[in-house]
Design a protein around this motif. Structure first.
Motif, mmCIF file in Angstrom:
data_model
loop_
_atom_site.group_PDB
_atom_site.id
_atom_site.type_symbol
_atom_site.label_atom_id
_atom_site.label_comp_id
_atom_site.label_asym_id
_atom_site.label_seq_id
_atom_site.Cartn_x
_atom_site.Cartn_y
_atom_site.Cartn_z
ATOM 1 N N SER A 287 14.371 40.790 40.444
ATOM 2 C CA SER A 287 13.985 40.512 41.827
ATOM 3 C C SER A 287 13.312 41.709 42.489
ATOM 4 O O SER A 287 12.661 41.571 43.519
ATOM 5 C CB SER A 287 15.213 40.111 42.647
ATOM 6 O OG SER A 287 16.178 41.148 42.651
ATOM 7 N N SER B 295 3.104 39.001 42.651
ATOM 8 C CA SER B 295 2.254 38.428 43.688
ATOM 9 C C SER B 295 1.665 37.132 43.175
ATOM 10 O O SER B 295 1.384 36.976 41.994
ATOM 11 C CB SER B 295 1.134 39.409 44.067
ATOM 12 O OG SER B 295 0.303 38.842 45.053
ATOM 13 N N ASN C 201 1.661 43.822 46.978
ATOM 14 C CA ASN C 201 3.060 44.177 47.199
ATOM 15 C C ASN C 201 3.199 45.477 47.977
ATOM 16 O O ASN C 201 3.968 45.570 48.932
ATOM 17 C CB ASN C 201 3.785 44.309 45.856
ATOM 18 C CG ASN C 201 3.863 42.988 45.124
ATOM 19 O OD1 ASN C 201 4.617 42.122 45.485
ATOM 20 N ND2 ASN C 201 3.043 42.842 44.094
ATOM 21 N N SER D 99 3.100 46.487 52.038
ATOM 22 C CA SER D 99 4.204 46.552 52.997
ATOM 23 C C SER D 99 4.514 47.983 53.388
ATOM 24 O O SER D 99 5.060 48.236 54.469
ATOM 25 C CB SER D 99 5.449 45.889 52.410
ATOM 26 O OG SER D 99 5.887 46.569 51.241
ATOM 27 N N PRO E 40 12.682 38.632 54.628
ATOM 28 C CA PRO E 40 12.384 37.789 53.456
ATOM 29 C C PRO E 40 10.923 37.891 53.047
ATOM 30 O O PRO E 40 10.033 38.037 53.885
ATOM 31 C CB PRO E 40 12.726 36.371 53.947
ATOM 32 C CG PRO E 40 13.617 36.562 55.132
ATOM 33 C CD PRO E 40 13.186 37.843 55.765
ATOM 34 N N TYR E 41 10.698 37.837 51.740
ATOM 35 C CA TYR E 41 9.372 37.787 51.132
ATOM 36 C C TYR E 41 8.552 39.044 51.400
ATOM 37 O O TYR E 41 7.322 39.016 51.347
ATOM 38 C CB TYR E 41 8.592 36.554 51.605
ATOM 39 C CG TYR E 41 9.299 35.263 51.323
ATOM 40 C CD1 TYR E 41 9.434 34.780 50.020
ATOM 41 C CD2 TYR E 41 9.868 34.530 52.361
ATOM 42 C CE1 TYR E 41 10.109 33.602 49.764
ATOM 43 C CE2 TYR E 41 10.548 33.346 52.125
ATOM 44 C CZ TYR E 41 10.672 32.889 50.813
ATOM 45 O OH TYR E 41 11.336 31.726 50.566
#
Length: 223
Positions: free
Chosen positions: A8, A13, A20, A23, A89-90
């Motif tokens: 996880s 992507s 990714n 962020s 989330p995500y």
């Protein structure tokens, strides 16, 4: 189906271009309300920055190094925002990877060492030998101090990565077991996850504070 417990945390992507690590740069696009309007969020943020400035100023203890606290305040802000973003989330948790943490700790540590050995060579050599140490133990103390100095960037990176992985992994394990629970147990699990999320919010700030404080202490040793 998750084949690995740590899968996880792998960068992934759905698009052809991986976004990714974007962020990590989201904190650079904070809304203009944070600095244009004296809102409550603005006052809270300025109080936090002012408090960190006072903390770093005490640790640096150098009147010639004016503006040095700006570097460590920015480092604290950058790490804290990335830790908080990882709780949503995500959103890819960049601070849970050694690529991110080593990229922060290693260049700064190397720059401190180069500055110290060039400008304060005598001080750096004296730092390898503790005061009032027995003469027979001096060679071993030099080896121990050198080793502890060399592993500093690695310990900083591992500390931040391990603490961010631990909480996220626990939340992931609880979330994956939710489908097999009944209603009462599911309600208890949701409450536990909410408490863990609050704890992770505190850990996100504490780890950013610990990382920046330790880096400040390392920089003060070379002056």
């Amino acid at each position: 189906m998750m084949t690995n417990l740590f899968s996880s945390f792998d960068p992934s992507s759905i698009s052809s271009f991986s976004l990714n690590w974007m962020s990590s740069m989201l904190m650079l696009s904070l809304p203009s309300i944070f600095w244009l309007i004296p809102s409550r969020w603005n006052l809270l943020w300025m109080n936090l920055i002012s408090t960190m400035h006072k903390e770093f100023k005490i640790l640096i203890k150098s009147s010639t190094n004016k503006g040095g606290t700006l570097l460590f305040t920015s480092l604290f802000t950058f790490i804290m925002m990335n830790n908080f973003l990882g709780l949503f989330p995500y959103i890819f948790t960049s601070s849970s990877h050694m690529v991110f943490t080593l990229a922060l700790s290693l260049p700064m540590w190397i720059s401190f060492m180069i500055f110290g050995w060039i400008n304060n060579t005598t001080h750096m050599l004296a730092h390898l030998v503790p005061q009032s140490a027995p003469s027979l133990l001096l060679p071993f103390l030099v080896i121990i101090e050198t080793t502890s100095n060399l592993i500093r960037p690695g310990t900083l990176a591992i500390r931040l990565t391990a603490n961010m992985i631990a909480g996220h992994l626990l939340l992931t394990l609880l979330g994956n077991s939710g489908a097999s629970l009944n209603t009462s147990l599911l309600s208890i699990m949701i409450i536990i996850q909410m408490l863990l999320l609050i704890l992770e919010s505190a850990v996100a700030m504490i780890q950013a504070y610990v990382f920046s404080i330790l880096m400040t202490l390392y920089s003060s040793e070379v002056n």
